[in-house]
Design an enzyme around this catalytic site. Structure first.
Site, PDB file in Angstrom:
ATOM      1  N   GLN A 141      -6.074   4.887  -1.494  1.00 41.74           N
ATOM      2  CA  GLN A 141      -7.270   4.907  -0.549  1.00 41.74           C
ATOM      3  C   GLN A 141      -8.533   5.831  -1.169  1.00 41.74           C
ATOM      4  O   GLN A 141      -8.170   6.568  -2.099  1.00 41.74           O
ATOM      5  CB  GLN A 141      -6.775   5.851   0.669  1.00 41.74           C
ATOM      6  CG  GLN A 141      -7.254   5.399   1.791  1.00 41.74           C
ATOM      7  CD  GLN A 141      -6.397   5.711   3.161  1.00 41.74           C
ATOM      8  OE1 GLN A 141      -5.266   5.560   3.105  1.00 41.74           O
ATOM      9  NE2 GLN A 141      -7.094   6.116   4.183  1.00 41.74           N
ATOM     10  N   SER A 165      -0.798   7.721  -5.068  1.00 43.29           N
ATOM     11  CA  SER A 165      -0.493   7.837  -3.500  1.00 43.29           C
ATOM     12  C   SER A 165      -0.197   6.192  -2.918  1.00 43.29           C
ATOM     13  O   SER A 165       0.955   5.678  -3.621  1.00 43.29           O
ATOM     14  CB  SER A 165      -1.454   8.145  -2.642  1.00 43.29           C
ATOM     15  OG  SER A 165      -1.459   8.285  -1.268  1.00 43.29           O
ATOM     16  N   LEU A 166      -0.949   5.531  -2.015  1.00 38.23           N
ATOM     17  CA  LEU A 166      -0.632   4.085  -1.868  1.00 38.23           C
ATOM     18  C   LEU A 166      -0.485   3.382  -3.187  1.00 38.23           C
ATOM     19  O   LEU A 166       0.520   2.429  -2.935  1.00 38.23           O
ATOM     20  CB  LEU A 166      -1.781   3.352  -1.063  1.00 38.23           C
ATOM     21  CG  LEU A 166      -1.864   1.927  -1.028  1.00 38.23           C
ATOM     22  CD1 LEU A 166      -0.936   1.543  -0.040  1.00 38.23           C
ATOM     23  CD2 LEU A 166      -3.374   1.769  -0.727  1.00 38.23           C
ATOM     24  N   ARG A 223       2.919   1.639   7.091  1.00 42.14           N
ATOM     25  CA  ARG A 223       2.484   2.985   6.361  1.00 42.14           C
ATOM     26  C   ARG A 223       1.216   3.336   7.160  1.00 42.14           C
ATOM     27  O   ARG A 223       0.902   4.623   7.273  1.00 42.14           O
ATOM     28  CB  ARG A 223       2.532   2.980   4.856  1.00 42.14           C
ATOM     29  CG  ARG A 223       2.414   4.066   4.241  1.00 42.14           C
ATOM     30  CD  ARG A 223       2.732   4.077   2.578  1.00 42.14           C
ATOM     31  NE  ARG A 223       2.238   5.290   1.868  1.00 42.14           N
ATOM     32  CZ  ARG A 223       1.419   5.529   1.337  1.00 42.14           C
ATOM     33  NH1 ARG A 223      -0.048   5.156   1.709  1.00 42.14           N
ATOM     34  NH2 ARG A 223       1.302   6.837   0.734  1.00 42.14           N
ATOM     35  N   HIS A 262      -0.758  13.787   2.798  1.00 39.45           N
ATOM     36  CA  HIS A 262      -0.141  14.564   1.806  1.00 39.45           C
ATOM     37  C   HIS A 262       0.101  15.863   2.246  1.00 39.45           C
ATOM     38  O   HIS A 262       0.069  16.582   1.302  1.00 39.45           O
ATOM     39  CB  HIS A 262      -0.676  14.237   0.499  1.00 39.45           C
ATOM     40  CG  HIS A 262      -0.528  12.931  -0.009  1.00 39.45           C
ATOM     41  ND1 HIS A 262       0.708  12.294  -0.439  1.00 39.45           N
ATOM     42  CD2 HIS A 262      -1.466  12.211  -0.274  1.00 39.45           C
ATOM     43  CE1 HIS A 262       0.388  11.276  -0.892  1.00 39.45           C
ATOM     44  NE2 HIS A 262      -0.970  10.833  -0.576  1.00 39.45           N
ATOM     45  N   GLN A 288       6.624  10.954  -0.614  1.00 41.10           N
ATOM     46  CA  GLN A 288       5.328  11.409  -1.206  1.00 41.10           C
ATOM     47  C   GLN A 288       4.283  11.395   0.018  1.00 41.10           C
ATOM     48  O   GLN A 288       3.135  11.755  -0.074  1.00 41.10           O
ATOM     49  CB  GLN A 288       4.771  10.033  -2.006  1.00 41.10           C
ATOM     50  CG  GLN A 288       4.976   8.811  -1.433  1.00 41.10           C
ATOM     51  CD  GLN A 288       3.565   7.813  -1.721  1.00 41.10           C
ATOM     52  OE1 GLN A 288       2.967   7.791  -0.711  1.00 41.10           O
ATOM     53  NE2 GLN A 288       3.858   7.154  -2.954  1.00 41.10           N
TER      54      GLN A 288
END
Length: 309
Positions: free
Chosen positions: A11, A91-92, A116, A200, A249
């Site tokens: 992102q 991340s993503l 998600r 996170h 994560q």
């Protein structure tokens, strides 16, 4: 070790117009966006190409947008024979990396990325939080400051992005308090981010719990190349470990600095940032100057990558 790695953004790499040039040129990209439009239940392609920007910036849209662009670009590279020897995603971007490594199919990953984004956005609405970027302190200092600010509320280091650049995440008052402590400790800058949730961090626990059920049911197979995960900052090839790390994560730190340093230790000196933007290229330059990163998200970039591969 030699060879190249594929790095996949998360992102904050989205921009209106993303992937439009690839869509117009390649049938395979049109097919991926058609699949996404159908699975997600909204016209992802239209939002990516035309906006509005505020809709593209919503987490439930941003995450599949970056994922589909990244995978579509990756498939174009691999069709031309450019194969990575390891992959990593921010991340993503870990979902894109798992598709590139063959551990997840595009269809399965899309069916995970869609929820998600929605679940993380919903968690942010249910328990509003904040995130901020700290510039100029080392990782250990920030970890200590998070502990000091914990008397105000939950706050943790969310993304160890590069030396001297760490994103913190948590409850609004605690993040603000951490910013004050950090500036007092010599931080150069503290910048609050415009985000829809405290990603996170423990505030995302409801999303992690609901994603766990989806991930436990998802078919994940052994990757064809190692995946350096956010949770471990190390190569992982065991499917169950990959599954566990995808669950963890959501509430754990992204250990990007360590991940890039591990790639350098593995002897890798060339990488491609596959998907929109150049965020990872900038971070890698600050971590390991010997690891050269080229972008591969636009037609001319992919053509250059094919030529060099």
């Amino acid at each position: 070790m030699g060879g190249c790695v594929f790095l996949f953004p998360g992102q904050a790499s989205q921009v209106v117009g993303m992937a439009r040039d690839l869509f117009e040129q390649y049938e395979s990209v049109r097919e991926r966006f058609a699949q996404a439009d159908e699975v997600l239940g909204f016209k992802l392609s239209q939002i990516c190409f035309e906006g509005p920007e505020d809709r593209l910036m919503q987490t439930e849209v941003t995450q599949p947008a970056v994922f589909v662009h990244s995978v579509a670009a990756c498939e174009l590279l691999m069709t031309e024979g450019l194969e990575p020897i390891a992959v990593a995603g921010h991340s993503l971007g870990e979902y894109s990396a798992l598709v590139a490594a063959g551990a997840l199919s595009f269809e399965v990953a899309l069916a995970l990325v869609g929820p998600r984004g929605k679940l993380m956005q919903a968690a942010g609405v249910a328990r509003p939080g904040a995130m901020g970027v700290l510039i100029g302190l080392d990782d250990a200092q920030i970890t200590t400051l998070c502990e000091q600010a914990a008397d105000v509320g939950v706050v943790v280091a969310a993304n160890f992005n590069a030396p001297g650049q760490v994103v913190v995440s948590g409850e609004q008052d605690a993040v603000a308090r951490l910013g004050e402590l950090a500036l007092g400790a010599g931080a150069k800058r503290f910048i609050e981010l415009a985000v829809s949730g405290a990603f996170h961090s423990p505030l995302m626990q409801p999303a992690a719990e609901q994603m766990e059920a989806l991930l436990q049911a998802a078919p994940i197979v052994a990757p064809q190349v190692p995946v350096l995960t956010n949770v471990s900052a190390a190569p992982v090839v065991d499917p169950e470990e990959l599954r566990s790390h995808l669950i963890q994560q959501i509430t754990s730190s992204v250990r990007w600095t360590e991940t890039v340093r591990r790639l350098a230790v593995m002897g890798i000196d060339r990488a491609y940032e596959v998907g929109p933007g150049a965020v990872l290229k900038g971070l890698v330059r600050r971590i390991e100057r010997g690891l050269v990163v080229d972008c591969a998200g636009k037609i001319e970039e992919i053509a250059a990558a094919k030529g060099s591969g």
